[in-house]
Design a protein around this motif. Structure first.
Motif, short mmCIF file in Angstrom:
data_model
loop_
_atom_site.label_atom_id
_atom_site.label_comp_id
_atom_site.label_asym_id
_atom_site.label_seq_id
_atom_site.Cartn_x
_atom_site.Cartn_y
_atom_site.Cartn_z
N VAL A 9 0.85 -1.19 0.00
CA VAL A 9 0.00 0.00 0.00
C VAL A 9 0.89 1.23 0.00
O VAL A 9 1.82 1.33 0.81
N SER A 10 0.60 2.16 -0.88
CA SER A 10 1.40 3.38 -0.97
C SER A 10 0.50 4.60 -1.14
O SER A 10 -0.29 4.67 -2.09
N GLY A 11 0.60 5.54 -0.20
CA GLY A 11 -0.12 6.81 -0.30
C GLY A 11 -1.62 6.69 -0.32
O GLY A 11 -2.32 7.50 -0.95
N LEU A 12 -2.17 5.73 0.41
CA LEU A 12 -3.62 5.47 0.38
C LEU A 12 -4.39 6.58 1.09
O LEU A 12 -4.13 6.89 2.24
N GLU A 13 -5.38 7.13 0.38
CA GLU A 13 -6.23 8.18 0.93
C GLU A 13 -7.70 7.84 0.68
O GLU A 13 -8.05 7.28 -0.35
N LYS A 14 -8.53 8.22 1.66
CA LYS A 14 -9.97 8.03 1.49
C LYS A 14 -10.71 9.02 2.37
O LYS A 14 -10.39 9.18 3.56
N SER A 15 -11.71 9.68 1.79
CA SER A 15 -12.58 10.59 2.54
C SER A 15 -14.02 10.20 2.28
O SER A 15 -14.37 9.70 1.21
N PHE A 16 -14.86 10.44 3.27
CA PHE A 16 -16.30 10.31 3.12
C PHE A 16 -16.89 11.69 3.39
O PHE A 16 -16.92 12.13 4.54
N GLY A 17 -17.33 12.34 2.33
CA GLY A 17 -17.77 13.72 2.48
C GLY A 17 -16.58 14.59 2.85
O GLY A 17 -15.53 14.54 2.21
N ARG A 18 -16.72 15.34 3.92
CA ARG A 18 -15.63 16.21 4.37
C ARG A 18 -14.73 15.53 5.40
O ARG A 18 -13.78 16.15 5.90
N SER A 53 -9.83 -5.21 0.17
CA SER A 53 -10.64 -6.34 -0.31
C SER A 53 -11.59 -5.94 -1.43
O SER A 53 -12.53 -6.67 -1.74
N THR A 54 -11.38 -4.77 -2.03
CA THR A 54 -12.07 -4.26 -3.23
C THR A 54 -13.50 -3.82 -2.97
O THR A 54 -14.25 -3.54 -3.92
N LEU A 55 -13.92 -3.70 -1.73
CA LEU A 55 -15.30 -3.28 -1.44
C LEU A 55 -15.48 -1.77 -1.54
O LEU A 55 -16.60 -1.28 -1.73
N VAL A 56 -14.40 -1.01 -1.38
CA VAL A 56 -14.44 0.45 -1.45
C VAL A 56 -13.28 0.91 -2.33
O VAL A 56 -12.17 0.38 -2.22
N ARG A 57 -13.54 1.88 -3.20
CA ARG A 57 -12.47 2.42 -4.05
C ARG A 57 -11.70 3.51 -3.31
O ARG A 57 -12.31 4.37 -2.67
N PRO A 58 -10.39 3.51 -3.41
CA PRO A 58 -9.61 4.58 -2.78
C PRO A 58 -9.73 5.89 -3.55
O PRO A 58 -10.04 5.89 -4.75
N ASP A 59 -9.48 6.99 -2.86
CA ASP A 59 -9.45 8.29 -3.54
C ASP A 59 -8.10 8.54 -4.19
O ASP A 59 -8.01 9.21 -5.22
N ALA A 60 -7.05 8.03 -3.56
CA ALA A 60 -5.70 8.24 -4.07
C ALA A 60 -4.80 7.15 -3.52
O ALA A 60 -5.13 6.45 -2.56
N GLY A 61 -3.64 7.00 -4.17
CA GLY A 61 -2.68 5.99 -3.74
C GLY A 61 -2.78 4.73 -4.58
O GLY A 61 -3.66 4.61 -5.45
N ARG A 62 -1.89 3.80 -4.30
CA ARG A 62 -1.88 2.53 -5.03
C ARG A 62 -1.92 1.38 -4.03
O ARG A 62 -1.22 1.40 -3.02
N VAL A 63 -2.75 0.39 -4.34
CA VAL A 63 -2.89 -0.79 -3.49
C VAL A 63 -2.75 -2.04 -4.36
O VAL A 63 -3.51 -2.21 -5.32
N VAL A 64 -1.79 -2.89 -4.03
CA VAL A 64 -1.56 -4.14 -4.75
C VAL A 64 -1.72 -5.29 -3.76
O VAL A 64 -1.06 -5.33 -2.73
N VAL A 65 -2.62 -6.22 -4.08
CA VAL A 65 -2.89 -7.38 -3.24
C VAL A 65 -2.62 -8.64 -4.05
O VAL A 65 -3.21 -8.83 -5.12
#
Length: 317
Positions: A9-18, A53-65
């Motif tokens: 996981v590199s630079g993973l970001e996620k927001s919900f609304g604000r 686990s692919t249930l939610v898409r990230p806003d930014a970053g890279r994820v390799v599983v």
């Protein structure tokens, strides 16, 4: 990305609304290990698992599983993982055996193969005697064990466990721990989220501490404990007179408590330190009733890093 990492996981970001839930997460999980993500409710643990686990898409970053990008190759990721969440996801209108066979068939096993694999797993998780009962009659611990068994029907090489023992009684928690340890011995990579310090301490090869959507520390359990001051040698005395002699013999006891006749001295408990302390007590005529070595716990680590406990109130995340 490392060829030896089951998860990168590199630079993973996620927001919900604000609300920023994940703020630049970096993680690397070696293949065949148990990796613990430790943090309070609301820290971002469950969101991390849902993205991995692919249930939610990230806003930014890279994820390799398992070598696959979770955004571009989500179907490939789903084919090599299993996810057990905080609440059992089995069908309570079916029996334990029917749940196993149904999941086996969904994974393209023949009916006979699904029954064999299901029976093997029900036996393994101490559910064989209840295989013909409707799941709605199962206890919470039985449902959680069945949920884990169902997730293993296809022999996935990578298993996500999102707070799998939340709400379980001590016996059921112990059973789950033993199951995770066995899976690790078999080479399964386990990604475990938890707010139970003992759970992370017992199961994880490596631990990342997450708080406020950021990883604030990572390493082996022993490395994290060693990073926090607080190790001490504790001497407990047989009587008050011995206790007073000990206090007088020590230049500066870090902490002394006449109520329980205990003196605590800072130190790592190395043989030379222990020998010097016992020689000093012997010379002072202070009979030591008990000697204990105290090392920082994961709770101490978390408190030192964040200023609060892992049991902070907050929304699940």
């Amino acid at each position: 990305m490392s060829d030896h990492a089951a998860i990168q996981v590199s630079g993973l970001e996620k927001s919900f609304g604000r609300t920023r839930v994940l703020d630049g997460i970096d993680l690397s999980v070696p293949t065949g290990t148990v990796f613990g993500l430790l943090g309070p409710n609301g820290a971002g643990k469950t969101t991390t698992v849902r993205i991995l686990s692919t249930l939610v898409r990230p806003d930014a970053g890279r994820v390799v599983v398992a070598g696959f990008d979770v955004v571009r190759q989500a179907d490939r990721v789903r084919g090599v993982i299993s996810l057990t969440g905080q609440y059992a996801g089995v069908d309570e209108r079916l029996t334990g055996e029917e749940n196993m066979v149904m999941m086996g068939r969904l994974h393209h096993l023949g009916r006979a193969a699904a029954r064999r694999r299901g029976a093997e797993l029900l036996e393994r998780f101490d559910l064989a005697d209840a295989r013909g009962r409707l799941v709605k009659t199962y206890s919470g611990g039985m449902r959680r064990r069945l949920d884990l068994a169902v997730g293993l029907i296809s022999r996935p090489p990578l298993l996500f466990l999102d707070e799998p023992t939340t709400g379980l009684d001590p016996r059921s928690r112990q059973t789950m721990w033993e199951a995770v340890q066995e899976l690790s011995k078999e080479g399964v990579t386990v990604f475990l989220t938890t707010q139970y310090l003992e759970e992370a301490d017992r199961l994880a090869d490596r631990v990342a501490v997450i708080d406020g959507g950021s990883v604030i520390a990572e390493g082996t359990v022993e490395e994290l404990k060693a990073s926090v001051p607080g190790a001490s040698v504790e001497l407990r005395f047989a009587g008050e007179e011995d206790f007073r002699r000990a206090v007088d013999a020590l230049d500066r006891p870090a902490d002394s408590d006449i109520a329980d006749l205990t003196v605590r001295i800072p130190g790592d408990g190395a043989p030379a330190q222990v020998k010097e302390l016992l020689d000093r007590m012997d010379a002072a005529g202070a009979a030591v009733g008990q000697l204990l070595l105290r090392k920082p716990t994961l709770d101490d680590v978390f408190l030192a890093l964040t200023g609060h406990s892992t049991r902070n109130e907050g929304e699940n995340g």
